[in-house]
Design an enzyme around this catalytic site. Sequence first.
Site, PDB file in Angstrom:
ATOM      1  CD  GLU A  83       9.194 -21.681  17.916  1.00 18.80           C
ATOM      2  OE1 GLU A  83       9.697 -20.840  17.160  1.00 18.80           O
ATOM      3  OE2 GLU A  83       7.980 -21.745  18.150  1.00 18.80           O
ATOM      4  CG  HIS A 117       5.105 -25.866  11.121  1.00 16.32           C
ATOM      5  ND1 HIS A 117       4.946 -25.515   9.800  1.00 16.32           N
ATOM      6  CD2 HIS A 117       5.218 -24.690  11.793  1.00 16.32           C
ATOM      7  CE1 HIS A 117       4.952 -24.192   9.695  1.00 16.32           C
ATOM      8  NE2 HIS A 117       5.114 -23.678  10.880  1.00 16.32           N
ATOM      9  CE  LYS A 146      12.115 -25.421   9.649  1.00 15.61           C
ATOM     10  NZ  LYS A 146      12.986 -24.402  10.186  1.00 15.61           N
ATOM     11  NE  ARG A 151      -2.512  -0.841   3.245  1.00 16.75           N
ATOM     12  CZ  ARG A 151      -3.120  -1.119   4.381  1.00 16.75           C
ATOM     13  NH1 ARG A 151      -4.368  -0.807   4.529  1.00 16.75           N
ATOM     14  NH2 ARG A 151      -2.503  -1.695   5.386  1.00 16.75           N
ATOM     15  CG  HIS A 165       8.766 -22.408   7.430  1.00 17.42           C
ATOM     16  ND1 HIS A 165       7.699 -22.172   8.239  1.00 17.42           N
ATOM     17  CD2 HIS A 165       9.837 -22.481   8.253  1.00 17.42           C
ATOM     18  CE1 HIS A 165       8.116 -22.105   9.511  1.00 17.42           C
ATOM     19  NE2 HIS A 165       9.422 -22.292   9.546  1.00 17.42           N
ATOM     20  CE  LYS A 216       5.643 -19.426  19.397  1.00  7.94           C
ATOM     21  NZ  LYS A 216       6.437 -19.451  18.176  1.00  7.94           N
ATOM     22  CE  LYS A 273       1.324 -21.272  10.956  1.00  3.46           C
ATOM     23  NZ  LYS A 273       2.537 -20.593  11.465  1.00  3.46           N
ATOM     24  CG  ASP A 290       2.037 -20.483  15.542  1.00  4.36           C
ATOM     25  OD1 ASP A 290       1.919 -19.820  14.498  1.00  4.36           O
ATOM     26  OD2 ASP A 290       3.106 -20.534  16.190  1.00  4.36           O
TER      27      ASP A 290
HETATM   28  C1  BG6 Z   1       5.935 -20.370  12.282  1.00  6.06           C
HETATM   29  C2  BG6 Z   1       5.158 -20.077  13.531  1.00  6.06           C
HETATM   30  O1  BG6 Z   1       5.127 -21.022  11.350  1.00  6.06           O
HETATM   31  O2  BG6 Z   1       7.035 -21.219  12.600  1.00  6.06           O
HETATM   32  C3  BG6 Z   1       6.040 -19.444  14.578  1.00  6.06           C
HETATM   33  O3  BG6 Z   1       4.089 -19.210  13.214  1.00  6.06           O
HETATM   34  C4  BG6 Z   1       7.272 -20.284  14.827  1.00  6.06           C
HETATM   35  O4  BG6 Z   1       5.326 -19.237  15.787  1.00  6.06           O
HETATM   36  C5  BG6 Z   1       7.950 -20.636  13.519  1.00  6.06           C
HETATM   37  O5  BG6 Z   1       8.153 -19.539  15.653  1.00  6.06           O
HETATM   38  C6  BG6 Z   1       9.068 -21.646  13.753  1.00  6.06           C
HETATM   39  O6  BG6 Z   1       9.781 -21.821  12.569  1.00  6.06           O
HETATM   40  P1  BG6 Z   1      11.312 -22.242  12.589  1.00  6.06           P
HETATM   41  O7  BG6 Z   1      11.674 -22.409  11.152  1.00  6.06           O
HETATM   42  O8  BG6 Z   1      12.063 -21.143  13.280  1.00  6.06           O
HETATM   43  O9  BG6 Z   1      11.373 -23.515  13.381  1.00  6.06           O
END
Ligand code: BG6
Length: 491
Positions: A218, A242, A184, A51, A180, A337, A150, A237
């Site tokens: 994490e 994942h 990996k 934008r 994603h 987390k 997502k 999430d």
């Molecule tokens: C994302 C989540 O899809 O993946 C995040 O929304 C998360 O909350 C992240 O931190 C983790 O990805 P990676 O590649 O750092 O393990």
Amino acid sequence: MVTKTIPVPSFDLTIFGATGDLSKRKLLPALYHRMLAGQIPRDARIIGTSRSDLTIEEFRNFAIDSLNEFVPSKDLKKDPIDLFLSKLDYVAIDVTGEKGWDALSEKIDMTGDRIHAFYLSISPKLFGTVVDRLVAAGFTGPNSRIVVEKPLGHDLESARALNEQLSAGFEESQIYRIDHYLGKETVQNLMALRFANSLFEPMWNSHHVDHVQITVAEDIGVGGRGEYYDHSGAMRDMVQNHLIQLLCLTAMEPPNQFEADAVRDEKLKVIKALQPITAAEINDVTVRGQYRAGPGIKSYKDDVDNEKSKTESFLALKTNIANWRWSGTPFYLRTGKRLRSRLSEIAVVFKSAPHSIFEPQNEHFRGNALIIRVQPEEAITLRMTIKDPGTGGMRLKEVSLDMTFHDKFDLDDIQMPDAYERLIMDVIRGDQTLFMRGDEVEAAWAWADPIIQAWQDSNQAPAPYDPNTSGPEDALMLMHKDGRRWREISL
Ligand code: BG6
């Protein structure tokens, strides 16, 4: 080590939301790295849109900031940076209004055989509107592709609605839904390990595998994404996407070829075979947690600025796959987390030897386990029991046969490509193997929705846990009561 780079066809990649966080952290650095690797054709173009009324120069400055911040300094040299900047263009577009669409049309020539990829790095609420505009502008030819990421819905109903919006302009073969984790390195290696070797397949079933544990831990908190996260939680999430994808690649039948639909058909069968978790068993097989404050660390509630929040920042659960291969072998999933370390791994734990011929030992043996470590340091290790070397009788010891990729492949000079590098190049190449199909996403929601509903109905609050730990005690109990235990969250 020599890496092989296969150039992709000429393309125009239009990024909607090009001045956003994903573009800055991931997309622009990924494209720059692929250019350095020689994979991007000379005439490729990256058209940023957002934008903001930026000039091309201002957008290029944004790109320079992105590279400076997210590309290692050893890769930043003047000539390649200039070449990269020369590929960038910019159009300010109001996706809900008229502004900018004509200017974009002037920049994109749909005649010829260039690939036209449209990356929607914007709120999913706008996907439908953008698709309609792309259709109206005539951008949906056979060489067009759309890329989305997502959250792909919030539940089954919204995921279905989103799929319908995308399919209003694009065939399924043109829709690239990114998870994603599939980009990996070790996640793909899981497929190589299973399907390019004959060693494990005869044992890859409930006769030999006691259980599988998948951990994505994490050490960071929810950061600046509090508002999004508090409406999602760990289930939406991380687990619905994942972790379920990791589970699928671990559990699926061998596809008859390494080809997008063959792989995705097998993954879909696994998701559909996940035994539903009922409201009656929700407290037995799921554990939710929420981090407290710690020294110098804010609590989850403070991070999301919601004192009453009942959203989970940690989730552990036990699930079963109701099919011939896996019936009787539970899969334990855990993510959270503010845990002790950043560690993602899949551990396939085999059953113990049926009868021990050795004297009882003081040490406790856990049996063989194959561990696929996704991050931080990609590795595959095999836990074995051997004779403790030296004198002193037949004393046994557990050791790891360790293949850490960094050591094995001399990775000092070579950086593993980031997941986005691989995924964006696959979009241009037209290879959907590492992308989720619409029916997979819907099936995963169909499994997750009743679990989320049961938590809501019970009004259960997540168990508090201290930062820098393995999560709530109850998560340990989830396995202890089955006579099993989690692996440590540490390297
Ligand atoms: C994302 C989540 O899809 O993946 C995040 O929304 C998360 O909350 C992240 O931190 C983790 O990805 P990676 O590649 O750092 O393990």
